[in-house]
Write a protein that holds these residues in place. Structure first.
Motif, mmCIF file in Angstrom:
data_model
loop_
_atom_site.group_PDB
_atom_site.id
_atom_site.type_symbol
_atom_site.label_atom_id
_atom_site.label_comp_id
_atom_site.label_asym_id
_atom_site.label_seq_id
_atom_site.Cartn_x
_atom_site.Cartn_y
_atom_site.Cartn_z
ATOM 1 N N THR A 1 -4.118 0.390 -10.230
ATOM 2 C CA THR A 1 -2.736 -0.020 -10.098
ATOM 3 C C THR A 1 -2.422 -0.687 -8.772
ATOM 4 N N LYS A 2 -2.998 -0.204 -7.693
ATOM 5 C CA LYS A 2 -2.582 -0.638 -6.357
ATOM 6 C C LYS A 2 -3.793 -0.667 -5.437
ATOM 7 N N ARG A 3 -3.862 -1.709 -4.601
ATOM 8 C CA ARG A 3 -4.917 -1.752 -3.586
ATOM 9 C C ARG A 3 -4.699 -0.603 -2.613
ATOM 10 N N ILE A 4 -5.754 0.100 -2.302
ATOM 11 C CA ILE A 4 -5.631 1.313 -1.505
ATOM 12 C C ILE A 4 -5.260 1.028 -0.048
ATOM 13 N N ASN A 5 -5.618 -0.144 0.458
ATOM 14 C CA ASN A 5 -5.261 -0.466 1.847
ATOM 15 C C ASN A 5 -3.754 -0.598 2.051
ATOM 16 N N ASP A 6 -3.000 -0.737 0.958
ATOM 17 C CA ASP A 6 -1.539 -0.806 1.049
ATOM 18 C C ASP A 6 -0.883 0.572 1.004
ATOM 19 N N TRP A 7 -1.693 1.621 0.858
ATOM 20 C CA TRP A 7 -1.195 2.989 0.758
ATOM 21 C C TRP A 7 -1.179 3.599 2.153
ATOM 22 N N ASP A 8 -0.002 3.935 2.674
ATOM 23 C CA ASP A 8 0.146 4.396 4.056
ATOM 24 C C ASP A 8 -0.766 5.558 4.452
ATOM 25 N N PRO A 9 -0.994 6.576 3.607
ATOM 26 C CA PRO A 9 -1.857 7.691 4.014
ATOM 27 C C PRO A 9 -3.354 7.356 4.073
ATOM 28 N N TRP A 10 -3.791 6.211 3.557
ATOM 29 C CA TRP A 10 -5.214 5.907 3.427
ATOM 30 C C TRP A 10 -5.996 6.026 4.738
ATOM 31 N N PRO A 11 -5.500 5.550 5.870
ATOM 32 C CA PRO A 11 -6.281 5.716 7.110
ATOM 33 C C PRO A 11 -6.594 7.185 7.433
ATOM 34 N N ARG A 12 -5.726 8.102 7.034
ATOM 35 C CA ARG A 12 -5.988 9.535 7.252
ATOM 36 C C ARG A 12 -6.861 10.129 6.155
ATOM 37 N N VAL A 13 -6.733 9.609 4.945
ATOM 38 C CA VAL A 13 -7.435 10.160 3.793
ATOM 39 C C VAL A 13 -8.878 9.648 3.705
ATOM 40 N N TYR A 14 -9.104 8.405 4.106
ATOM 41 C CA TYR A 14 -10.432 7.784 3.972
ATOM 42 C C TYR A 14 -11.551 8.619 4.600
ATOM 43 N N PRO A 15 -11.410 9.121 5.837
ATOM 44 C CA PRO A 15 -12.492 9.940 6.398
ATOM 45 C C PRO A 15 -12.780 11.198 5.573
ATOM 46 N N LYS A 16 -11.763 11.780 4.967
ATOM 47 C CA LYS A 16 -11.969 12.960 4.121
ATOM 48 C C LYS A 16 -12.743 12.576 2.856
ATOM 49 N N CYS A 17 -12.416 11.415 2.294
ATOM 50 C CA CYS A 17 -13.142 10.938 1.119
ATOM 51 C C CYS A 17 -14.602 10.661 1.470
ATOM 52 N N GLN A 18 -14.821 10.017 2.607
ATOM 53 C CA GLN A 18 -16.191 9.767 3.060
ATOM 54 C C GLN A 18 -16.963 11.074 3.183
ATOM 55 N N GLN A 19 -16.358 12.068 3.821
ATOM 56 C CA GLN A 19 -17.028 13.346 4.024
ATOM 57 C C GLN A 19 -17.325 14.031 2.688
ATOM 58 N N GLY A 20 -16.420 13.910 1.739
ATOM 59 C CA GLY A 20 -16.669 14.478 0.417
ATOM 60 C C GLY A 20 -17.879 13.852 -0.254
#
Length: 113
Positions: A78-97
């Protein structure tokens, strides 16, 4: 089988009691890209993650009692993730997962190089 209708479409998925919700309460999930490369030695792996991706957002706000496809299914990008405000905080958690999943798979001998 009394509730099942012939030729109907059903989606079966594990129930997540507290799903990720978007701004207006729509259920969503993250899709981002990973590349796992097995090196020539057959035991060393390199993981690359790409920061861009998509949020897949259901059309209707989520409710645990509304079992409609429009509320529960989040398969459309639905939406490019870079336009989602929380992504800079969430991305490292996704990487670690992803790192944890790959690490467990390697420890259990489930990766073949």
């Amino acid at each position: 089988f009394g509730l099942a209708r012939p030729n109907a479409t059903y989606v079966v998925q594990k129930h997540i009691p507290d799903p990720l919700l978007y701004h207006n309460g729509e259920k969503c999930h993250i899709k981002f890209y990973n590349l796992l490369v097995g090196l020539a030695d057959g035991v060393t792996w390199r993981l690359y993650t790409y920061k861009d991706g998509y949020l897949s957002i259901s059309p209707k706000a989520w409710s645990p009692t509304d079992l409609s496809k429009e509320t529960q299914v989040t398969i459309i990008r639905t939406k490019r993730i870079n336009d989602w405000d929380p992504w800079p905080r969430v991305y490292p958690k996704c990487q670690q997962g992803v790192v944890e999943v790959i690490k467990r798979a390697a420890e259990q001998g489930k990766l073949e190089g």
